[in-house]
Design a protein around this motif. Structure first.
Motif, PDB file in Angstrom:
ATOM      1  N   UNK A  37       0.821  -1.205   0.000  1.00  0.00           N
ATOM      2  CA  UNK A  37       0.000   0.000   0.000  1.00  0.00           C
ATOM      3  C   UNK A  37       0.860   1.261   0.000  1.00  0.00           C
ATOM      4  N   UNK A  38       0.643   2.130  -0.976  1.00  0.00           N
ATOM      5  CA  UNK A  38       1.331   3.412  -1.024  1.00  0.00           C
ATOM      6  C   UNK A  38       2.649   3.428  -1.751  1.00  0.00           C
ATOM      7  N   UNK A  39       3.161   2.265  -2.149  1.00  0.00           N
ATOM      8  CA  UNK A  39       4.500   2.231  -2.739  1.00  0.00           C
ATOM      9  C   UNK A  39       4.534   2.702  -4.181  1.00  0.00           C
ATOM     10  N   UNK A  40       3.427   2.572  -4.921  1.00  0.00           N
ATOM     11  CA  UNK A  40       3.446   3.046  -6.302  1.00  0.00           C
ATOM     12  C   UNK A  40       3.610   4.570  -6.344  1.00  0.00           C
ATOM     13  N   UNK A  41       2.997   5.276  -5.412  1.00  0.00           N
ATOM     14  CA  UNK A  41       3.182   6.728  -5.336  1.00  0.00           C
ATOM     15  C   UNK A  41       4.654   7.058  -5.075  1.00  0.00           C
ATOM     16  N   UNK A  42       5.280   6.311  -4.157  1.00  0.00           N
ATOM     17  CA  UNK A  42       6.686   6.550  -3.850  1.00  0.00           C
ATOM     18  C   UNK A  42       7.577   6.193  -5.038  1.00  0.00           C
ATOM     19  N   UNK A  43       7.241   5.123  -5.743  1.00  0.00           N
ATOM     20  CA  UNK A  43       8.008   4.747  -6.933  1.00  0.00           C
ATOM     21  C   UNK A  43       7.992   5.867  -7.956  1.00  0.00           C
ATOM     22  N   UNK A  44       6.815   6.440  -8.200  1.00  0.00           N
ATOM     23  CA  UNK A  44       6.704   7.506  -9.192  1.00  0.00           C
ATOM     24  C   UNK A  44       7.467   8.768  -8.771  1.00  0.00           C
ATOM     25  N   UNK A  45       7.678   8.923  -7.457  1.00  0.00           N
ATOM     26  CA  UNK A  45       8.412  10.091  -6.976  1.00  0.00           C
ATOM     27  C   UNK A  45       9.909   9.974  -7.231  1.00  0.00           C
ATOM     28  N   UNK A  46      10.412   8.729  -7.377  1.00  0.00           N
ATOM     29  CA  UNK A  46      11.868   8.553  -7.501  1.00  0.00           C
ATOM     30  C   UNK A  46      12.308   7.973  -8.838  1.00  0.00           C
ATOM     31  N   UNK A  47      11.411   7.241  -9.519  1.00  0.00           N
ATOM     32  CA  UNK A  47      11.778   6.605 -10.783  1.00  0.00           C
ATOM     33  C   UNK A  47      10.579   6.554 -11.710  1.00  0.00           C
ATOM     34  N   UNK A  48      10.871   6.381 -12.982  1.00  0.00           N
ATOM     35  CA  UNK A  48       9.828   6.116 -13.967  1.00  0.00           C
ATOM     36  C   UNK A  48       9.326   4.690 -13.734  1.00  0.00           C
ATOM     37  N   UNK A  49       8.046   4.490 -13.407  1.00  0.00           N
ATOM     38  CA  UNK A  49       7.570   3.125 -13.138  1.00  0.00           C
ATOM     39  C   UNK A  49       7.693   2.197 -14.344  1.00  0.00           C
ATOM     40  N   UNK A  50       7.749   2.764 -15.547  1.00  0.00           N
ATOM     41  CA  UNK A  50       7.928   1.920 -16.731  1.00  0.00           C
ATOM     42  C   UNK A  50       9.377   1.450 -16.883  1.00  0.00           C
ATOM     43  N   UNK A  51      10.266   1.971 -16.027  1.00  0.00           N
ATOM     44  CA  UNK A  51      11.653   1.522 -16.036  1.00  0.00           C
ATOM     45  C   UNK A  51      11.834   0.211 -15.282  1.00  0.00           C
ATOM     46  N   UNK A  52      10.815  -0.229 -14.540  1.00  0.00           N
ATOM     47  CA  UNK A  52      10.904  -1.524 -13.864  1.00  0.00           C
ATOM     48  C   UNK A  52      11.154  -2.625 -14.895  1.00  0.00           C
ATOM     49  N   UNK A  53      12.138  -3.466 -14.614  1.00  0.00           N
ATOM     50  CA  UNK A  53      12.439  -4.584 -15.507  1.00  0.00           C
ATOM     51  C   UNK A  53      11.818  -5.886 -15.032  1.00  0.00           C
ATOM     52  N   UNK A  54      11.497  -5.982 -13.735  1.00  0.00           N
ATOM     53  CA  UNK A  54      10.853  -7.172 -13.187  1.00  0.00           C
ATOM     54  C   UNK A  54      10.329  -6.827 -11.805  1.00  0.00           C
ATOM     55  N   UNK A  55       9.379  -7.633 -11.328  1.00  0.00           N
ATOM     56  CA  UNK A  55       8.794  -7.450 -10.001  1.00  0.00           C
ATOM     57  C   UNK A  55       8.796  -8.790  -9.284  1.00  0.00           C
ATOM     58  N   UNK A  56       9.232  -8.774  -8.021  1.00  0.00           N
ATOM     59  CA  UNK A  56       9.339  -9.972  -7.195  1.00  0.00           C
ATOM     60  C   UNK A  56       8.461  -9.784  -5.960  1.00  0.00           C
ATOM     61  N   UNK A  57       7.505 -10.689  -5.760  1.00  0.00           N
ATOM     62  CA  UNK A  57       6.587 -10.602  -4.627  1.00  0.00           C
ATOM     63  C   UNK A  57       6.801 -11.788  -3.692  1.00  0.00           C
ATOM     64  N   UNK A  58       7.056 -11.499  -2.417  1.00  0.00           N
ATOM     65  CA  UNK A  58       7.303 -12.596  -1.475  1.00  0.00           C
ATOM     66  C   UNK A  58       6.025 -13.357  -1.159  1.00  0.00           C
ATOM     67  N   UNK A  59       4.898 -12.629  -1.067  1.00  0.00           N
ATOM     68  CA  UNK A  59       3.608 -13.259  -0.812  1.00  0.00           C
ATOM     69  C   UNK A  59       2.502 -12.258  -1.104  1.00  0.00           C
ATOM     70  N   UNK A  60       1.259 -12.677  -0.904  1.00  0.00           N
ATOM     71  CA  UNK A  60       0.126 -11.911  -1.411  1.00  0.00           C
ATOM     72  C   UNK A  60      -0.687 -11.218  -0.324  1.00  0.00           C
ATOM     73  N   UNK A  61      -0.133 -10.963   0.838  1.00  0.00           N
ATOM     74  CA  UNK A  61      -0.811 -10.111   1.802  1.00  0.00           C
ATOM     75  C   UNK A  61      -0.777  -8.661   1.291  1.00  0.00           C
ATOM     76  N   UNK A  62      -1.837  -7.889   1.550  1.00  0.00           N
ATOM     77  CA  UNK A  62      -1.959  -6.569   0.922  1.00  0.00           C
ATOM     78  C   UNK A  62      -0.789  -5.632   1.190  1.00  0.00           C
ATOM     79  N   UNK A  63      -0.182  -5.712   2.364  1.00  0.00           N
ATOM     80  CA  UNK A  63       0.917  -4.785   2.639  1.00  0.00           C
ATOM     81  C   UNK A  63       2.166  -5.106   1.828  1.00  0.00           C
ATOM     82  N   UNK A  64       2.088  -6.149   1.009  1.00  0.00           N
ATOM     83  CA  UNK A  64       3.194  -6.492   0.122  1.00  0.00           C
ATOM     84  C   UNK A  64       2.820  -6.433  -1.366  1.00  0.00           C
ATOM     85  N   UNK A  65       1.529  -6.316  -1.673  1.00  0.00           N
ATOM     86  CA  UNK A  65       1.158  -6.338  -3.097  1.00  0.00           C
ATOM     87  C   UNK A  65      -0.058  -5.486  -3.448  1.00  0.00           C
TER      88      UNK A  65
END
Length: 256
Positions: A37-65
């Motif tokens: 929750x809230x990390x996409x806003x922070x990502x856009x503040x520091x990097x172009x989100x389309x610059x992500x080359x891959x995404x790694x998720x440890x699990x599917x609880x909301x505070x992680x995805x």
């Protein structure tokens, strides 16, 4: 490697504090780890989100995805993306149920879910115990002690290494994964008490013990909930680990 903290609030976002999210960069490759929750806003503040080359998720609880749905909207509907998300589908490394669960989060209506797979802008890869190569990174996944399918990761690049615990209780698997690592990025969701629920989270004491057993060079403490005393958690970790221990903050970066 350069580690950047997008968010580090455990279990839920806090006041002006995003949940779990990190960037790991090496050799021009940008790996996202978690998107709570809230990390996409922070990502856009520091990097172009389309610059992500891959995404790694440890699990599917909301505070992680939880921000994965918002990332889907951005990748589908941004009018001028810097990289075409349909010809450069984002590889997503996650648990077995991730495609179904993330579709359900994006499409609440069952009729919509039946027609949806998110495959136009994402490419799903199922995680399991073992090694996977993501760009320049060698990632070893190990099952974590947590109530759902969840993983801890050891990530190696050019002889340098970091272990990210994800959410986990103490276990032989995480101890083995962390052995000899340069940096342990460890969740510590509460202060230590013998009656804490098993197979759920680490305390500050247990995070320190993990770093000590690993012989790690540094301990980075993360995932402290907004209702937990952060300074007390760090103080606990330092009683068990004599190396450098630091409580990470949103927006901080660390060279590894």
């Amino acid at each position: 490697m350069l580690l950047t903290v997008l968010g580090c609030s455990g279990s839920a976002p806090g006041p002006r504090a995003a949940s779990s999210g990190y960037l790991l960069e090496a050799d021009g490759f940008l790996l996202g780890i978690e998107l709570g929750n809230g990390t996409l806003a922070e990502l856009q503040a520091v990097r172009d989100p389309f610059a992500l080359d891959a995404l790694l998720l440890s699990h599917l609880h909301p505070d992680h995805c939880a921000d994965f749905s918002a990332l889907t909207v951005l990748r589908r509907y941004h009018p001028a993306p810097s990289r075409d998300p349909r010809t450069h589908r984002l590889p997503v490394y996650a648990s077995r149920e991730a495609p179904e669960r993330l579709v359900a989060a994006y499409c609440p209506a069952a009729t919509d879910r039946a027609r949806e797979d998110l495959g136009d802008v994402f490419e799903f890869h199922r995680l399991a115990d073992g090694i996977v190569h993501i760009g320049p990174f060698e990632v070893t996944a190990a099952a974590a002690a947590h109530p759902c399918e969840s993983y801890s990761f050891r990530i190696v690049y050019n002889g340098h290494s970091i272990v990210y615990t994800g959410d986990t209780g103490p276990s032989p698997a995480i101890t083995k994964l962390a052995k000899g690592v340069d940096v342990v990025l460890a969740e510590a969701s509460w202060t230590h008490a013998e009656d804490r629920p098993p197979d759920l989270h680490l305390s500050g004491v247990e995070a320190g013990r993990l770093a000590h057993a690993a012989g790690a060079g540094r301990l980075l403490v993360t995932h402290v909930p907004p209702w937990t005393d952060r300074t007390a958690v760090l103080a606990e970790a330092r009683t068990e680990f004599s190396g450098t221990a630091h409580l990470v903050g949103q927006g901080e970066s660390f060279e590894i």
